[in-house]
Scaffold this motif. Structure first.
Motif, PDB file in Angstrom:
ATOM      1  N   ALA A   7     -92.735  83.043  48.053  1.00 13.87           N
ATOM      2  CA  ALA A   7     -91.326  83.111  47.664  1.00 13.87           C
ATOM      3  C   ALA A   7     -90.678  81.733  47.673  1.00 13.87           C
ATOM      4  N   PHE A   8     -91.036  80.907  48.651  1.00 19.28           N
ATOM      5  CA  PHE A   8     -90.388  79.601  48.715  1.00 19.28           C
ATOM      6  C   PHE A   8     -90.978  78.587  47.734  1.00 19.28           C
ATOM      7  N   ALA A   9     -92.233  78.774  47.330  1.00 22.38           N
ATOM      8  CA  ALA A   9     -92.826  77.808  46.401  1.00 22.38           C
ATOM      9  C   ALA A   9     -92.573  78.204  44.947  1.00 22.38           C
ATOM     10  N   LEU A  10     -92.326  79.492  44.727  1.00 20.34           N
ATOM     11  CA  LEU A  10     -92.276  80.009  43.367  1.00 20.34           C
ATOM     12  C   LEU A  10     -91.226  79.353  42.456  1.00 20.34           C
ATOM     13  N   PRO A  11     -89.972  79.261  42.882  1.00 17.43           N
ATOM     14  CA  PRO A  11     -88.973  78.688  41.968  1.00 17.43           C
ATOM     15  C   PRO A  11     -89.336  77.273  41.510  1.00 17.43           C
ATOM     16  N   PHE A  12     -89.739  76.436  42.464  1.00 11.66           N
ATOM     17  CA  PHE A  12     -90.109  75.066  42.107  1.00 11.66           C
ATOM     18  C   PHE A  12     -91.324  75.075  41.189  1.00 11.66           C
ATOM     19  N   ALA A  13     -92.255  75.982  41.451  1.00 13.62           N
ATOM     20  CA  ALA A  13     -93.465  76.063  40.627  1.00 13.62           C
ATOM     21  C   ALA A  13     -93.115  76.427  39.188  1.00 13.62           C
ATOM     22  N   ILE A  14     -92.227  77.406  39.034  1.00 10.28           N
ATOM     23  CA  ILE A  14     -91.829  77.814  37.677  1.00 10.28           C
ATOM     24  C   ILE A  14     -91.159  76.647  36.966  1.00 10.28           C
ATOM     25  N   TRP A  15     -90.283  75.984  37.697  1.00  9.66           N
ATOM     26  CA  TRP A  15     -89.550  74.867  37.105  1.00  9.66           C
ATOM     27  C   TRP A  15     -90.501  73.750  36.671  1.00  9.66           C
ATOM     28  N   MET A  16     -91.468  73.441  37.548  1.00  3.65           N
ATOM     29  CA  MET A  16     -92.390  72.351  37.224  1.00  3.65           C
ATOM     30  C   MET A  16     -93.306  72.734  36.067  1.00  3.65           C
ATOM     31  N   LEU A  17     -93.829  73.953  36.089  1.00  2.00           N
ATOM     32  CA  LEU A  17     -94.734  74.385  35.023  1.00  2.00           C
ATOM     33  C   LEU A  17     -94.008  74.409  33.679  1.00  2.00           C
ATOM     34  N   ARG A  18     -92.754  74.823  33.709  1.00  2.00           N
ATOM     35  CA  ARG A  18     -92.005  74.881  32.468  1.00  2.00           C
ATOM     36  C   ARG A  18     -91.888  73.480  31.867  1.00  2.00           C
ATOM     37  N   SER A  19     -91.666  72.482  32.740  1.00  2.00           N
ATOM     38  CA  SER A  19     -91.526  71.152  32.166  1.00  2.00           C
ATOM     39  C   SER A  19     -92.877  70.596  31.702  1.00  2.00           C
ATOM     40  N   PHE A  20     -93.965  71.047  32.341  1.00  4.80           N
ATOM     41  CA  PHE A  20     -95.283  70.640  31.825  1.00  4.80           C
ATOM     42  C   PHE A  20     -95.523  71.248  30.445  1.00  4.80           C
ATOM     43  N   LEU A  21     -95.149  72.521  30.313  1.00  7.84           N
ATOM     44  CA  LEU A  21     -95.313  73.197  29.012  1.00  7.84           C
ATOM     45  C   LEU A  21     -94.504  72.484  27.939  1.00  7.84           C
ATOM     46  N   ALA A  22     -93.326  72.025  28.341  1.00 11.05           N
ATOM     47  CA  ALA A  22     -92.464  71.349  27.374  1.00 11.05           C
ATOM     48  C   ALA A  22     -93.099  70.065  26.858  1.00 11.05           C
ATOM     49  N   GLY A  23     -94.087  69.561  27.594  1.00 14.90           N
ATOM     50  CA  GLY A  23     -94.732  68.325  27.181  1.00 14.90           C
ATOM     51  C   GLY A  23     -95.796  68.534  26.105  1.00 14.90           C
ATOM     52  N   ILE A  24     -96.124  69.784  25.812  1.00 18.17           N
ATOM     53  CA  ILE A  24     -97.160  70.057  24.800  1.00 18.17           C
ATOM     54  C   ILE A  24     -96.522  70.042  23.406  1.00 18.17           C
ATOM     55  N   PRO A  25     -97.090  69.297  22.511  1.00 24.88           N
ATOM     56  CA  PRO A  25     -96.521  69.256  21.169  1.00 24.88           C
ATOM     57  C   PRO A  25     -96.506  70.656  20.550  1.00 24.88           C
ATOM     58  N   LYS A  26     -95.403  70.975  19.918  1.00 26.91           N
ATOM     59  CA  LYS A  26     -95.212  72.301  19.360  1.00 26.91           C
ATOM     60  C   LYS A  26     -96.281  72.628  18.305  1.00 26.91           C
ATOM     61  N   GLU A  27     -96.750  71.596  17.598  1.00 27.45           N
ATOM     62  CA  GLU A  27     -97.682  71.817  16.483  1.00 27.45           C
ATOM     63  C   GLU A  27     -98.953  72.520  16.943  1.00 27.45           C
ATOM     64  N   ILE A  28     -99.423  72.169  18.129  1.00 18.40           N
ATOM     65  CA  ILE A  28    -100.671  72.765  18.608  1.00 18.40           C
ATOM     66  C   ILE A  28    -100.526  74.269  18.713  1.00 18.40           C
ATOM     67  N   GLU A  29     -99.414  74.678  19.308  1.00 14.85           N
ATOM     68  CA  GLU A  29     -99.167  76.092  19.500  1.00 14.85           C
ATOM     69  C   GLU A  29     -99.017  76.793  18.140  1.00 14.85           C
ATOM     70  N   GLU A  30     -98.289  76.145  17.255  1.00 10.49           N
ATOM     71  CA  GLU A  30     -98.059  76.751  15.946  1.00 10.49           C
ATOM     72  C   GLU A  30     -99.355  76.926  15.174  1.00 10.49           C
ATOM     73  N   ALA A  31    -100.230  75.924  15.292  1.00 12.54           N
ATOM     74  CA  ALA A  31    -101.517  76.001  14.594  1.00 12.54           C
ATOM     75  C   ALA A  31    -102.304  77.213  15.075  1.00 12.54           C
ATOM     76  N   ALA A  32    -102.283  77.413  16.383  1.00 11.93           N
ATOM     77  CA  ALA A  32    -103.015  78.545  16.944  1.00 11.93           C
ATOM     78  C   ALA A  32    -102.435  79.855  16.443  1.00 11.93           C
ATOM     79  N   LEU A  33    -101.121  79.883  16.364  1.00  6.38           N
ATOM     80  CA  LEU A  33    -100.443  81.093  15.911  1.00  6.38           C
ATOM     81  C   LEU A  33    -100.800  81.403  14.460  1.00  6.38           C
ATOM     82  N   MET A  34    -100.877  80.321  13.638  1.00  2.00           N
ATOM     83  CA  MET A  34    -101.250  80.477  12.226  1.00  2.00           C
ATOM     84  C   MET A  34    -102.631  81.096  12.126  1.00  2.00           C
TER      85      MET A  34
END
Lengths: 428, 290, 275
Positions: free
Chosen positions: C147-174
């Motif tokens: 419970a105490f690590a979770l919020p920070f973990a979500i926040w950190m992971l979200r910012s790591f995800l934000a670092g991935i170029p959108k194109e990669i994800e879109e290509a996979a979706l295509m």
């Protein structure tokens, strides 16, 4: 075989949910105590093993706890139905558990044991109030003045008996980076104890009137605080954060010439020179015009918490076992020189005096036992015991009052008046 | 991207439900407790409405603790950031062993707090501690001083110890931000004749500011909650000089046996923190949007 | 790469300062733990031990259950880490990419989990755990730590995800990949260093947690290292030798662990970056 059995049992306890009140063949008793240093735990385990072997229908297990946490933990665990069956106590801890209805009087049991072993009266007194006796005394601790005989000799000092002599001695001993005396000024139990040791020797023994109102604010208390603050000026700078250990370390390293302590024997023997002939112990000096030496004494006890009749009987059996002279000395000597007997036959017990450390420091131990006869405990004197002492003690208001003088620079009069006001506030 | 909200909820729900059960529900209970007069855990209490709030808001100890909490949070933020920023700037340079340095600086943070406490209690003590003799030898002080002896030195020492524990972690977070700044920006600034200071002032600082402000918000919330270091080293002393709100809460609950009053202080502290957090995140979001 | 001499000197001075600030306390603890008791509390402390003894370690291991505490701590920290990641990863992805009503509100609420004094929940939580029979059991600690690590973990992971170029994800979706497949085969490998960092964060915060472990655990056999360690701080005596040995033993396992994966943690942090 016994280890295997124990392991199997331990495994079984792990698997059984605590709430399941299934009928068991063996009666299991959980003992909580706060004697956490490893060697004390080990000694307690030896006694438990002996008891379990002699009583095949009972299994005692110990769970050492920490004084710092047990005040929070014990009420919580009891209300969760996970409390211990036997819990060690000091006098101010007992009212808290009594208040939440966790205790039943053990008066009959204590009387029975008293007839057999003859308890030191003050030890029983500390647990006798509100028409009952709430715990069984187990061991005593009393404060003493510790010094090195050779250091006194070199400085040409006699053992002080009055405050004037004491102060002169402390001043004379303060030289070359040595502190004449090491006194704590932390907001902590140790400071409560040392300050009260001054108070009982300055005529300020009672903090309650007979009707339960507070009489902390009186000229004798003020004078005791004044003298304490004066002596404290000779103590090391960090004494405002001291607990017992730092005082002992200061004495062991020869940085403090005198300390007030229950016992320094164990550390003196292992961490300092360990010369039994040189270690001096004396009663705490008293104020001019006062008679006799007094000290603070802490009768530690054990509370019986089980409401379950069979468990209660088993717990009594275990307590009786500990107080038997042939076991009692071994129990006390879990920390040689610190824990003193609370029974007359315990004070003579072979098992107590045959311990090698006790033999080595026999004269010191004898003095400590003698000093303990004049022991008092704040809030537990002359039958004037009131429940608010638990909060006063738990919040260390006696020590807090001292801090207001030595840290915040208040006058003793102001601080003691404020101290009484605080006591009245927490007593509401 | 097309997708159903149901799937999104399936992703988020476990975490949310978990937090609601372990943190949310107890929090509601604390709120209920704050309106009763429970003393010891396990004993019954009666409803007293806002009486506890009135008492606490009128109590000087509460305001003193709140003030000390502010001092604690601000001083920690300043010291930690200063240490962390300079450490990060050093670690962003290239030198032999930089990888080792980047890895091992964090060691102060991976050691249990209790151990940190014992380490520093020993180093600062007047018998056996190394710091006093070192200071005496170097002529900075004449006689050994008690670092925990007076209210303000105790507070300062605690702040130092807590910052010592946390700064490497923050340094690495800042380092992450630093390493993302493209090298050609510095090159361009150099060609424009910018010195070391102006490169820092006009290139590093503006690009680092967002990272720093996010860290500042989270760091503030985290350091407000620090309890174990203070409790184990000074227990809020001397003379209440380091009694921050978490310490006061613990003391009220477990030494003063006024569980309900402790809950009241907690609720008030929570309100303060929430207000701070909401304002801070709003400001940050505005900054990002710009 | 060349630097002015003055700059190099300043850098060296800074390095020496930080090395001393971080390293010297550990040096004194480790060396102190092998000194004889008299040397430990000597009025003039020694930088390099003049004596050598293993007596404190012998005492530590013969008289206390240190290995048990160690195992408990490892279990709690490892399982907490696993659960933190299992809960945080999907949540972080949803907050980062997916649209659903109340997204912003929930995200803020999660971060507000740090906006109250954690001691607040200690007592109600004790009551809750008592009802479900979790008091004095390691799972209770795991729940709290997650419970105490979770919020920070979500926040950190979200910012790591934000670092991935959108194109990669879109290509996979295509290519017609499902959302789960994208998450599993594209996103997770890409942010592996970030996951390692968050994992270490969760591990360390569980490893060092003290207050809850000290109250929720009642029996010696289930104590974690920090609580077990505080237990050897005697009430009436301080055995500095024993304490320093205990401290050293508490330091060594994490240092060993960190020696194995520390590099990954740091590169994860520095490459993933916080936004």
């Amino acid at each position: 075989m016994r280890t295997m059995l124990k392991a199997a049992l331990a495994g079984a306890t792990l698997l059984t949910p605590a709430s399941a009140g299934v009928a068991q063949e063996k009666i299991e008793l959980k003992l909580w105590h706060m004697e956490q240093p490893p060697h004390r735990v080990q000694r307690v385990q030896e006694l438990i093993d002996a008891f379990n072997a002699a009583n095949p229908d009972i299994v005692v297990t110990q769970e050492p706890q920490n004084w710092g946490e047990v005040y929070a933990k014990a009420p919580a665990a009891i209300s969760a139905g996970q409390g211990p069956d036997l819990l060690f106590a000091i006098p101010d801890f007992t009212p808290i558990l009594k208040d939440i209805g966790a205790l039943t009087s053990v008066q009959d049991f204590v009387e029975e044991l008293d007839a057999k072993h003859d308890f030191v009266d003050s030890a029983v007194d500390a647990y006798s109030y509100d028409g009952g006796v709430w715990a069984v005394p187990l061991y005593n601790m009393a404060m003493n003045l510790w010094y090195r005989k050779s250091v006194f000799q070199e400085a040409g000092i006699e053992v002080p008996t009055t405050w004037d002599e004491w102060k002169a001695a402390a001043e004379k001993l303060s030289a070359d980076g040595v502190h004449g005396i090491g006194l704590p000024a932390n907001k902590q139990l140790y400071t409560d104890q040392t300050v009260y040791s001054f108070m009982v020797n300055g005529g300020a023994t009672e903090i309650y009137n007979e009707d339960g109102t507070l009489r902390f604010n009186n000229p004798e208390t003020v004078a005791s605080y004044k003298f304490y603050a004066d002596m404290h000026k000779l103590s090391p700078a960090d004494s405002t954060s001291w607990t017992w250990g730092e005082a002992e370390a200061c004495f062991s390293s020869r940085s403090c010439a005198m300390v007030l302590q229950f016992s320094v024997i164990a550390t003196y023997d292992s961490q300092a020179e360990g010369d039994a002939n040189d270690l001096g112990v004396a009663a705490i000096p008293h104020a001019e015009g006062q008679e006799g030496h007094h000290t603070i004494s802490y009768a530690n006890a054990v509370m019986l918490l089980s409401k379950h009749e069979a468990k209660l009987q088993a717990a009594k059996k275990f307590v009786s076992f500990l107080l038997e002279p042939e076991n009692y000395g071994r129990f006390l000597n879990m920390e040689p020189g610190l824990f003193m007997p609370v029974t007359a036959d315990g004070a003579k017990a072979e098992s107590f005096w045959s311990d090698p450390m006790v033999q080595k420091y026999r004269s010191q131990v004898e003095t400590v036992i003698k000093n303990a006869e004049n022991g008092r405990l704040f809030g537990f004197t002359s039958g004037r015991t009131f429940p608010s002492i638990a909060a006063i003690s738990a919040q260390n208001i006696i020590a807090e009052t001292l801090q207001n003088i030595v840290v915040n620079g208040q006058s003793a009069e102001e601080a003691v008046a404020a101290g009484q006001a605080r006591m009245e506030d927490v007593a509401r | 991207m097309p997708q159903s909200p149901a799937l999104a909820f399936a992703f988020v729900a476990p975490a949310l439900l978990f937090l609601a059960a372990i943190l949310g529900w107890p929090l509601v209970q604390a709120l209920a407790l704050s309106m009763q007069d429970v003393r010891v855990i396990g004993s019954p209490g009666a409803f007293v409405g806002t009486a506890n709030y009135e008492r606490i808001l009128a109590a000087p100890e509460f305001w003193r603790a709140a003030g000390l909490s502010v001092v604690w949070v601000v001083a920690n933020a300043v010291l930690q950031t200063a240490l962390a920023l300079s450490a990060a700037l050093v670690l962003a340079e290239k030198f032999p062993g930089v990888r080792v340095a980047r890895t091992w600086i964090i060691i102060t943070w991976i050691v249990p707090t209790v151990v940190v406490v014992v380490i520093w209690r020993w180093l600062f003590s007047t018998s056996g501690g190394i710091i006093n003799p070192l200071l005496v030898q170097s002529g900075l002080i004449e006689r050994p001083v008690g670092f925990f002896a007076t209210p303000w030195t105790a507070m300062a020492t605690l702040i130092f110890i807590n910052s010592w524990r946390w700064f490497p972690f923050i340094a690495l977070m800042i380092l992450a931000g630093l390493l993302r700044i493209p090298g050609d920006l510095y090159e361009a600034a150099r060609i424009d004749g910018a010195g070391t200071w102006s490169r820092f002032r006009y290139v590093t600082w503006p690009l680092l500011a967002p990272t720093l402000s996010v860290l500042a918000v989270i760091g503030t919330l985290l350091s407000f909650n620090v309890f174990d270091v203070i409790w184990l080293l000074t227990a809020g002393g001397p003379a209440g000089g380091s009694r921050t709100l978490p310490v006061l809460i613990y003391e009220t609950a477990f030494k003063g046996y006024r569980l309900s009053e402790a809950a009241t202080i907690s609720v008030l502290a929570t309100v303060f923190l929430m207000v701070f957090a909401v304002i801070a995140t709003r400001t940050l979001e505005k900054g990002e949007a710009r | 790469m060349s630097r002015p001499v003055g700059w190099t000197a300043a850098l060296l001075a800074c390095l020496a300062f930080f090395a001393a600030l971080v390293g010297l306390p550990f040096w004194w603890v480790l060396t102190g733990s092998v000194k004889l008791p008299q040397e430990i509390i000597a009025r003039v402390p020694t930088m390099i031990p003049h004596s050598f003894t293993l007596q404190h370690y012998q005492k530590l291991f013969s008289a206390s259950d240190y290995p048990v505490y160690l195992v408990n701590s490892l279990i709690v920290a490892a399982v907490s880490t696993m659960f933190t990641l299992l809960l945080a990863l999907p949540a972080a992805y949803a907050f980062f990419r997916l649209r659903f009503p109340g997204r912003a509100l929930f995200y803020r609420t999660i971060l507000l989990a740090y906006a109250f004094p954690s001691i607040v929940v200690l007592i109600p939580l004790f009551g809750l755990f008592a009802k479900v029979g979790l008091v004095d059991r390691l799972p209770a600690l795991i729940l709290v730590n997650v419970a105490f690590a979770l919020p920070f973990a979500i926040w950190m992971l979200r910012s790591f995800l934000a670092g991935i170029p959108k194109e990669i994800e879109e290509a996979a979706l295509m290519d017609g990949a499902s959302l789960l497949a994208i998450l599993r085969h594209v996103m997770i490998p890409l942010i592996a260093p970030g996951i390692a960092s968050v994992g270490i964060y969760a591990f360390i915060s569980a490893w060092t947690e003290y207050v809850f472990a000290s109250v929720l655990i009642l029996s010696d056999a289930k104590r974690t290292l920090p609580v077990g360690f505080s237990g050897i701080i005697g009430q009436y005596q301080i055995d500095w030798g024993l304490l320093l040995a205990g401290a050293s033993v508490a330091i060594i396992p994490v240092v060993a662990l960190f020696a194995l994966i520390g590099r990954g943690f740091v590169s994860g942090l520095t490459e993933g970056a916080v936004k």
